[in-house]
Design an enzyme around this catalytic site. Structure first.
Site, PDB file in Angstrom:
ATOM      1  N   LYS A   1     -23.482  29.197 -45.991  1.00  0.00           N
ATOM      2  CA  LYS A   1     -22.289  28.517 -45.484  1.00  0.00           C
ATOM      3  C   LYS A   1     -22.621  27.737 -44.216  1.00  0.00           C
ATOM      4  CE  LYS A   1     -17.533  29.788 -44.072  1.00  0.00           C
ATOM      5  NZ  LYS A   1     -16.608  30.951 -43.962  1.00  0.00           N
TER       6      LYS A   1
ATOM      7  N   SER B   1     -12.630  30.374 -46.756  1.00  0.00           N
ATOM      8  CA  SER B   1     -13.284  29.149 -46.319  1.00  0.00           C
ATOM      9  C   SER B   1     -14.718  29.018 -46.830  1.00  0.00           C
ATOM     10  CB  SER B   1     -13.284  29.095 -44.787  1.00  0.00           C
ATOM     11  OG  SER B   1     -14.040  30.168 -44.236  1.00  0.00           O
TER      12      SER B   1
ATOM     13  N   SER C   1     -12.230  35.104 -46.093  1.00  0.00           N
ATOM     14  CA  SER C   1     -12.989  33.934 -46.538  1.00  0.00           C
ATOM     15  C   SER C   1     -14.147  34.217 -47.473  1.00  0.00           C
ATOM     16  CB  SER C   1     -13.499  33.155 -45.313  1.00  0.00           C
ATOM     17  OG  SER C   1     -12.417  32.592 -44.619  1.00  0.00           O
TER      18      SER C   1
END
Length: 430
Positions: A34, A111, A135
């Site tokens: 990420k 996310s 997330s």
């Protein structure tokens, strides 16, 4: 559809060891990261081009990425995320929305959207994300894969852009439980707990009834699976609301302030409010100066939430801290040393990509009602995919007390095959 399903910010190949060293635990596996983890020499973008523009390349690599590289895995790139990790939908105005391989007409969840999609699309074997408010758990559920949120503070978050330190955790995704556990063996600095068995598995009737629909039958699936593996004496179907409200009396101070869908239990609405307020004060402390100095371009939803953070009065923050402490004590007492809590991972299936903004906000509020339990307690949580039913992904979660991460992974391994078998049986008969 793009070959990488729109999952990547940047592709590259990064590894520390040659393929000759087959003894390394993750040798031969690939992963993605990420865009919130520092990797030396790369600019960490935090999902926003203005952040990338105003920050220099990282001078060091985060612990989690380095540990995975040292274990022999190869990193294939950095993945798209929601801006500032401030959403669970997976949409990004600047870089696009990764395509959910499981249900392409629905959001991938955020996310850590790109990280989940890269795994679900079989581009990489596993991936790293972060979980503050949900997330990792949400995109795992929406994309039909495994997702693990470890106990808070167990895996170092150094050299990861902070959102809310009281909640921030390093999490990971995989398509199978064995790979998920292998990542845990590398990242979790905890002793092995191979032979420890659960003393009880709480499957709260009121939580499952709140989320109940004929489409999934999760309550029945979970009860049947535990009975097969551990016996009926292990099952506890106690309602959570009465217990928590009795043990966390400060929740009642929010009774007249909470708004939301009536089908959401009152104590869950209170926990969502508590979680949101604590996160917001920490986000404000972390990023207010940069936001005011840079005036970044934020996408829909993110822009309004950031404005809400800057304008929040935080009058109830002391009550929120008190409720958090009460909840931690209450659930620790309820589960005891080796108890497990089972809940749905999310409130329902992922929303459609074209869902109206107002409807999406309502959906988001409901989705968040289940997520603060792990966040406020610091407990570990695993999201387990049960498969597809009526063309929608279905998942269930198991939680265990802080520090019981390897125990939780072992219990999930013991239950997984039976859970999926019971899901197929229930759905076929329906």
């Amino acid at each position: 559809m793009e070959e990488d399903f729109g999952a990547f910010m940047e592709k590259f190949e990064l590894k520390l060891f040659s393929t000759i060293q087959s003894s390394l635990p993750l040798q031969g596996l690939t992963f993605a990261v990420k865009d919130i983890f520092d990797i030396e020499g790369f600019v960490t973008g935090f999902g926003n081009p203005d952040w990338a523009r105003t920050h220099a390349p990282a001078k060091s690599t985060s612990f989690a990425v380095l540990a995975i590289l040292n274990a022999g895995a190869t990193c294939l790139g950095r993945t798209i995320m929601d801006e500032m990790a401030f959403s669970v939908n997976g949409k990004n105005k600047h870089y696009g929305t990764p395509t959910n391989p499981c249900v392409p007409d629905r959001v991938p969840g955020g996310s850590s959207s790109g990280s989940a999609v890269a795994v679900a699309a079989k581009i990489v074997d596993f991936s790293l994300g972060t979980d503050t408010g949900g997330s990792v758990r949400v995109p795992a559920a929406y994309c039909g894969i495994f997702g693990f949120r470890p106990s808070h503070g167990i895996v170092s978050t150094e050299n990861i852009i902070p959102m809310s330190q009281s909640f921030d955790t390093v999490g990971w995704f995989a398509r199978d439980i064995q790979t998920l556990t292998s990542i845990g063996d590398v990242l979790l600095q905890l002793p092995l707990e191979k032979n420890k068995q659960p003393t009880s598995i709480l499957i709260p009737r009121d939580i499952f009834q709140m989320c109940n629909s004929p489409r999934d039958q999760m309550y029945q699936i979970m009860n049947a699976s535990v009975e097969i593996i551990y016996g009926t004496q292990m099952i506890d179907n106690e309602n959570l609301e009465g217990y928590i409200c009795n043990k966390a009396p400060n929740i009642q101070k929010f009774d007249n302030k909470l708004q939301g869908k009536e089908e959401t239990l009152q104590f869950l609405k209170a926990l969502e409010h508590v979680s949101r307020l604590i996160q917001r004060i920490e986000i404000k402390n972390n990023h207010e100066e940069w936001i005011k100095t840079t005036n970044p371009d934020f996408g829909p939803g993110i822009k309004e939430r950031v404005a809400g953070v800057l304008n929040e009065d935080f009058n109830d923050i002391d009550i929120c801290y008190a409720i958090r402490a009460e909840l931690r004590a209450a659930l620790s007492d309820l589960l005891g040393e080796n108890g497990i809590l089972a809940i749905p991972t999310v409130y329902g299936p992922p929303p459609k990509l074209d869902m109206a903004a107002s409807e999406l906000n309502n959906f988001r509020a409901r989705a968040f009602s289940l997520l603060p339990i792990a966040g406020l307690t610091g407990f570990c949580q695993i999201s387990i995919p049960l498969g597809m039913h009526k063309n929608e992904p279905v998942s269930i979660s198991l939680l265990a007390k802080h520090g019981s991460d390897k125990f939780l992974l072992n219990v999930a391994q013991e239950l997984y095959a039976t859970l999926t078998e019971q899901a197929r049986t229930a759905w076929d008969s329906n």
